[in-house]
Design a protein around this motif. Structure first.
Motif, PDB file in Angstrom:
ATOM      1  N   ALA A 110      10.978 -24.314  12.197  1.00  0.00           N
ATOM      2  CA  ALA A 110      12.076 -24.118  11.547  1.00  0.00           C
ATOM      3  C   ALA A 110      13.450 -23.294  12.561  1.00  0.00           C
ATOM      4  N   LEU A 111      12.796 -22.735  13.574  1.00  0.00           N
ATOM      5  CA  LEU A 111      13.664 -22.053  14.315  1.00  0.00           C
ATOM      6  C   LEU A 111      14.243 -23.413  15.229  1.00  0.00           C
ATOM      7  N   ARG A 112      13.319 -24.153  15.747  1.00  0.00           N
ATOM      8  CA  ARG A 112      13.563 -25.104  16.568  1.00  0.00           C
ATOM      9  C   ARG A 112      14.832 -26.398  15.758  1.00  0.00           C
ATOM     10  N   GLN A 113      14.599 -26.337  14.612  1.00  0.00           N
ATOM     11  CA  GLN A 113      15.394 -27.390  13.864  1.00  0.00           C
ATOM     12  C   GLN A 113      16.960 -26.365  13.847  1.00  0.00           C
ATOM     13  N   LEU A 114      16.804 -25.126  13.611  1.00  0.00           N
ATOM     14  CA  LEU A 114      18.154 -24.536  13.281  1.00  0.00           C
ATOM     15  C   LEU A 114      18.897 -24.340  14.782  1.00  0.00           C
ATOM     16  N   GLU A 115      18.029 -24.374  16.053  1.00  0.00           N
ATOM     17  CA  GLU A 115      18.622 -24.378  17.355  1.00  0.00           C
ATOM     18  C   GLU A 115      19.324 -25.668  17.620  1.00  0.00           C
ATOM     19  N   ALA A 116      18.490 -26.853  17.108  1.00  0.00           N
ATOM     20  CA  ALA A 116      18.865 -28.228  17.205  1.00  0.00           C
ATOM     21  C   ALA A 116      20.351 -28.405  16.534  1.00  0.00           C
ATOM     22  N   ALA A 117      20.371 -27.871  15.269  1.00  0.00           N
ATOM     23  CA  ALA A 117      21.572 -27.845  14.432  1.00  0.00           C
ATOM     24  C   ALA A 117      22.824 -27.372  15.019  1.00  0.00           C
TER      25      ALA A 117
END
Length: 171
Positions: A110-117
């Protein structure tokens, strides 16, 4: 040669070391690859040193001044990269886990997804979001970015809506 508190190099090195988290955060927010991050960190440090003579502690805190320098360098580097047709890794389109009892692996995902966003945001919005996530208030963000507090508030509201729409599985 001995260094004293009056030595600008020693003073700059000390201040930069105290606030290195700002530089690391900006580099992480603007670069997808470790090599690019290291290049950006070096460029921010060089540009900050070049501009240090003009730093006035009566006008701004060092952290605010460094954020401004770092963001300007990062945005300039991003523009140069875009001119060279450089592309970043595609975003993972899977929604964030909704379960609050998520495993550490799910939390990392989830953190990686947020960072990507965040990484996919336009340069000014990315800077704004990074400052917001670093607990800067609207006035401080406005000062760093050179926009009004009202503009900060409006942009943050829109960014939150975009992120909710992206990650909330329920429409």
């Amino acid at each position: 040669m001995t260094t004293t508190a009056a030595d600008p190099r020693a003073r700059f090195a000390s201040l930069l070391a105290q606030h290195r988290g700002i530089v690391l955060k900006i580099a992480h927010g603007y670069c997808a690859h470790q090599e690019d991050r290291l290049d950006l960190i070096q460029e921010i440090s060089v540009q900050a040193w070049d501009a240090f003579e003009g730093f006035d502690p009566a006008r701004a805190r060092f952290s605010t001044w460094l954020y401004r320098v770092a963001l300007n360098v990062a945005i300039s580097q991003l523009r140069r990269q875009q001119l060279r047709q450089r592309h970043h890794a595609p975003l993972d389109e899977a929604p964030l886990p909704a379960d609050e009892a998520a495993t550490p692996g799910e939390q990392q995902h989830a953190l990686r997804q947020l960072e990507a966003a965040i990484h996919a945001l336009p340069a000014l919005d990315r800077a704004l979001m990074l400052l917001h996530l670093d607990d800067y208030d609207h006035r401080q963000i406005a000062e760093v970015l050179g926009i009004s507090s009202a503009n900060v508030s409006t942009r943050l509201h829109r960014l939150r809506q975009q992120l909710r729409a992206r990650f909330d599985p329920m429409p």
